[in-house]
Structure formats: C-alpha cells, structure tokens
Design an enzyme around this catalytic site. Structure first.
Site, PDB file in Angstrom:
ATOM      1  N   SER A 262      24.445  -1.766  -1.576  1.00 22.99           N
ATOM      2  CA  SER A 262      23.735  -2.123  -2.793  1.00 22.99           C
ATOM      3  C   SER A 262      24.604  -2.968  -3.732  1.00 22.99           C
ATOM      4  O   SER A 262      25.197  -3.951  -3.294  1.00 22.99           O
ATOM      5  CB  SER A 262      23.235  -0.818  -3.436  1.00 22.99           C
ATOM      6  OG  SER A 262      22.393  -1.048  -4.511  1.00 22.99           O
ATOM      7  N   ASP A 352      12.617  -2.133   1.315  1.00 26.51           N
ATOM      8  CA  ASP A 352      13.644  -1.704   0.378  1.00 26.51           C
ATOM      9  C   ASP A 352      12.977  -1.425  -0.970  1.00 26.51           C
ATOM     10  O   ASP A 352      12.484  -2.334  -1.626  1.00 26.51           O
ATOM     11  CB  ASP A 352      14.721  -2.790   0.260  1.00 26.51           C
ATOM     12  CG  ASP A 352      15.941  -2.325  -0.515  1.00 26.51           C
ATOM     13  OD1 ASP A 352      15.754  -1.689  -1.571  1.00 26.51           O
ATOM     14  OD2 ASP A 352      17.068  -2.602  -0.091  1.00 26.51           O
ATOM     15  N   HIS A 396      16.197   1.554   1.092  1.00 30.91           N
ATOM     16  CA  HIS A 396      17.459   1.037   0.556  1.00 30.91           C
ATOM     17  C   HIS A 396      18.663   1.816   1.107  1.00 30.91           C
ATOM     18  O   HIS A 396      19.671   1.220   1.488  1.00 30.91           O
ATOM     19  CB  HIS A 396      17.402   1.163  -0.964  1.00 30.91           C
ATOM     20  CG  HIS A 396      18.475   0.440  -1.693  1.00 30.91           C
ATOM     21  ND1 HIS A 396      18.641  -0.921  -1.614  1.00 30.91           N
ATOM     22  CD2 HIS A 396      19.452   0.899  -2.537  1.00 30.91           C
ATOM     23  CE1 HIS A 396      19.673  -1.282  -2.386  1.00 30.91           C
ATOM     24  NE2 HIS A 396      20.164  -0.202  -2.944  1.00 30.91           N
TER      25      HIS A 396
END
Ligand SMILES: *[C@@H]1O[C@H](CO)[C@@H](O)[C@H](O)[C@H]1NC(C)=O
Ligand SMILES: *[C@@H]1O[C@H](CO)[C@@H](O)[C@H](O)[C@H]1NC(C)=O
Ligand SMILES: *[C@@H]1O[C@H](CO)[C@@H](O)[C@H](O)[C@H]1NC(C)=O
Length: 482
Positions: A262, A352, A396
């Site tokens: 991320s 995501d 994610h």
C-alpha cells in the site's frame, strides 16, 4: 441456489455461532455440495448481512459518520460464522467487497467481522487489538539496533539527498531486526507497511512468514511511528534511512530488496526520488497493492464523501493519497511515475477496496519505465489463467498472500535482484492456489483481518486535518523531472 435465506442462517458451509456456543448446525443438504460451494460466499453483501443477523448494524453504520460511534458499532459485531476453507474465504470476501458499485467500507468491515474474517485474536474487539498493537513485533522503539555502519548514512548518505527532519535514533529505532538476522550473509529484505498499519502485523502471516528461513532472504521490517497516518513525506524518511542503514550495517557491498504494502510503495518511490543515494542500494523493489497515483476512494475513507470542504477531516497521509493531491502531483512531476530500480508491482484488478483505479494501464499501481531499469506490472487477474483461483477475487490485503506475490519476490531474490519474471515461475501451478503454498487458513484470515484493524486505527487516530501537509522545501525546489 437451492437454499432459502432462513435455511442459510442455520446451515451455511460456514459453521454458524449460536449466541451461547459455537456449533456446526446440521443442514438438510448434501454436505459435499455445501462444502464446495461456499454458500455464504455465494450471496451478495446485503443478503449476507441478513444471514449474519446484521441488518440493524448495517443500517446504523449507513447513518453515521462519527468515528467513535462507528468504532463502538464495529466493536459490538461478533463473529457469527467460522470459515473452514480457503475457497470459502475467497468467495465470502468477494460477496462483501466485489460488488459492482462501491459500497460503504464500514458496513463491509462489519460484514467481514460478522463472517469470521476479521482479526482472529481470541474474541478481542478492535479497540483492544489496537491498544496492544505497539507491543512486540510492531514496536517503533527498537533502540538497540547496531550503529556500526560501514559508511555514513546520517545526516546524509550522499550529496544530493534530501535532509532528514527526524533524528537518527528515531529513524533507526523504527527498524525491527529479528534475532535471526545475518547482517549480510543473506540478502536483506526490507518490509515497508501501508497506511494505518505497522510492519510486524502486515507481513507476519504472509510474506515475512514465508521468507523467514529462506536461503535467499533475510527479512527486516519498518514500524513507522503513527502507523503511517502522519505526513507521507516523513514516512519516506524512515524508508530512505532504512535502505541506507541496512545496506551499510550489512557491510560495504550489500544491497537491499524492498517489499512494500500500500502506501509503503508510494513512500519508497518518494524516497528514491528525493534521496537518490538509495537507488544504488536497492537491487529490487516489489510493491504490493501500491498507489502511485493515490486513490479516488481516499475521500470516502475519510468519512467525507460529500463534505462541502471536499476532504477531511482526515489523516495527513490519507489526504496525500487522494488522486489529485499535491503530494502525488509532486512525486509524478519529479519523475516518480517511472521506476528508479528494477521494480515488480503486484496488484489486484478485482477488486482493491482501498485503491482505485487498480486495473489496466490506469491502475494506480502501474509504473512506467522511462529510465529503462526494468518494470513488470503484475495485475493478478491478467497473469493468472481465467477461472483459476489466482485470477479470482483479491482485496487490498489479499495480494499479500497471492501465490504470485511470494513466487515473484523469491524469483527476484534468486536472480540477484532485478525484476521478478513471470516466465520463470510456474504461473498455472501457482494460480491453482488461492494463497501461496505454505500459508494456511489462519494466515489468510490474519491477513484479511488487516483491513478491519486498519480502519480501527483510522477511527482512533488523533491528527485529522482538512488540507494536506505542505510539500517539503526540498521537493518544491526540484527544478524539473530527471
Ligand atoms: C565503504 O565504502 C566507502 C566508499 O563507498 C569507503 O569510503 C569506506 O571506507 C568503506 N568502508 C569499509 C568499512 O570498507
Ligand atoms: C555490525 O554489527 C553486527 C553485529 O551486531 C555484525 O554482524 C555486522 O557485520 C557489523 N557490520 C559492520 C558493517 O561491521
Ligand atoms: C545494487 O543495486 C543497484 C541498483 O539496482 C545495482 O546497480 C547494483 O549492481 C547492485 N549491487 C549489487 C552488489 O548487487
């Protein structure tokens, strides 16, 4: 579907918890069919809410934007089901997050918690989990790290690097070096966490677990104070320092491999851009679910989708990850839209729930290669054969256990750095698994549980703002793209 909803409530392939005791309730259905189909997973989010008895909770969550109220509601959601297989986890997560229209992340997290896909820590609620997060593997205060670097790394490793605003002791203490670390006998791998998280928990049940003991890798991780919610430019100082420190404390000729999750990818790219010395010390960069263009969902994550002020109040690093932030614009204008070192991006085009867009050449994870250093952009669903588990639903966090992610990290390491190469790994074999071989149901659940914990951290973080932190003078001063 042969079941009616009321049937499901009692007899899905998830073992349903009664209020008093956990019990697998018998169903009048062929058990094998139930097992393989993952019934709860086959439902859409709303129906799943009904099955799990969360209708009122979802309504309440839809009606409030108050962080404390949301946290209280989420704390009250107990797991009402126990997932028993990986396909079932994948299907259930898809039913929650894979809807065509983006839905309220907080109601989705409630569904995730109710379906037994939250953090699995002995029935603790989010508030207790967060309160204990900074102990042990997530410590930001690793003050005994060795100081015997083979060359200077602070206040500056080389002319041309940006200045640090954080004192060296604090930058060094954010690096957690496990007792098994070999200081250069094996290639060091720096694990960089994402927004609302610490490196210990992010990688503990996936890539770090798999890399520990590997002859090709020596994992070390960053726990950035503030859980990556503060100014992303400062988060990057931790990354820049850690790269130079690790390569220098491991001898004089030791490169680092960086694996991020991320925001960690964005911060690493910012570090390469403004601390050029780091580029020469990184053999390979493998960002998982990165957001090099930020995310159009940042607004919604701040509970401010229709605020008249636009953004906020919001964590500094989240405002910076808005699609059109000055931070993103500055990074890309300075050349950060292209790789500086051999880079393998790993991301999920379906779906995501934090970073959007995340598909095709518009994907936020997609890096260009203007410098010709080597870039491989791996969108899981485009590389895995259609219909295989690896081409199915990943969120994610799910990319951290995707079988291609681990295989490509190892491939890059085994080939002395450079990029991971999909033609060197057994794509079909790997994609026949939902999670990297070596990871089990518990690991997958712990990784999926990162999202509820992340939102819990967001709901309790103290520094909320309406505008992003000012661009640092060193970045403003950069004349043009290199
Ligand atoms: C490491 O390399 C630098 C030059 O990059 C040199 O100045 C320094 O003396 C070397 N240190 C050791 C311990 O060899
Ligand atoms: C620094 O110390 C560690 C042990 O604490 C050792 O393994 C390593 O080789 C040393 N590094 C340098 C560059 O001397
Ligand atoms: C270290 O990484 C840099 C940049 O990727 C590369 O040019 C260099 O050859 C690497 N050095 C070693 C010793 O692997």
């Amino acid at each position: 579907m042969r079941f009616s909803i009321p049937h499901l409530a009692l007899g899905a392939s998830l073992a349903v918890h009664s209020a008093a005791a956990r019990a697998v309730v018998a169903v009048d259905e062929d058990p094998a069919a139930v097992q393989t189909r993952g019934l709860v997973g086959g439902l859409v989010g709303g129906a799943l809410g009904t099955v799990l008895g969360l209708g009122d909770v979802l309504k309440q969550l839809d009606q409030t934007r108050d962080p404390g109220t949301i946290l209280d509601i989420l704390n009250g959601v107990k797991p009402r089901a126990t997932p028993t297989s990986l396909p079932e986890v994948q299907e259930t997560l898809q039913s929650i997050y894979g809807a065509a229209t983006p839905t309220n992340l907080f109601t989705n997290v409630a569904l995730q918690l109710g379906a037994g896909l939250g953090p699995q820590e002995g029935g603790k609620d989010l508030t207790s989990i967060i309160a204990e997060l900074l102990d042990g593997e997530n410590s930001v205060d690793n003050s005994n790290n060795p100081t015997n670097v083979s060359r200077p790394v602070y206040p500056s490793a080389a002319a041309g690097d940006a200045p640090f605003s954080v004192p060296e002791a604090q930058l060094r203490a954010a690096i957690q070096i496990p007792p098994s670390f070999t200081f250069g006998a094996k290639p060091p791998v720096l694990l960089v966490p994402g927004t609302w998280s610490y490196g210990g928990s992010v990688f503990g049940a996936n890539l770090r677990k798999l890399l520990t003991g590997s002859p090709h890798a020596d994992p070390v991780w960053l726990n950035v104070p503030g859980g990556m919610m503060r100014d992303a430019q400062v988060n990057s100082e931790y990354v820049a320092y850690a790269i130079n420190y690790l390569s220098a404390v491991c001898g004089n000729n030791s490169n680092v491999t960086v694996v991020s999750w991320s925001q960690g990818g964005l911060d690493t790219q910012w570090a390469f851009t403004f601390w050029p010395s780091t580029r020469a010390r990184v053999s390979s960069f493998l960002p998982v679910s990165p957001d090099f263009r930020g995310t159009v969902l940042a607004n919604a994550l701040c509970l401010s989708a229709d605020s008249e002020l636009g953004l906020g109040p919001c964590d500094p690093a989240v405002i910076q990850q808005e699609h059109a932030s000055r931070y993103i614009e500055t990074l890309r204008a300075a050349g950060g839209d292209s790789a500086y070192v051999p880079t393998t991006t790993l991301y999920s085009g379906f779906f995501d729930e934090i970073v959007q867009p995340q598909h095709g050449a518009e994907a936020s994870a997609y890096l260009l290669d203007a410098r010709g250093v080597g870039v491989v952009n791996v969108e899981a669903q485009s590389v895995c054969p259609p219909g295989s588990p690896g081409a199915g639903f990943y969120g994610h966090a799910g990319m951290l256990y995707h079988p291609l992610a681990y295989a490509l990290v190892v491939d890059a390491l085994a080939h002395g750095g450079r990029t991971g190469d999909v033609s060197r790994v057994d794509v079909a074999g790997l994609c026949s698994h939902y999670a990297a071989p070596g990871l089990g149901l518990e690991d997958v659940l712990a990784t999926a549980g990162l999202i509820p914990v992340a939102l819990g951290l967001m709901l309790t973080s103290p520094d909320k703002r309406l505008v992003e932190p000012p661009i640092m003078p060193y970045a403003k001063a950069l004349p043009s793209r290199e």
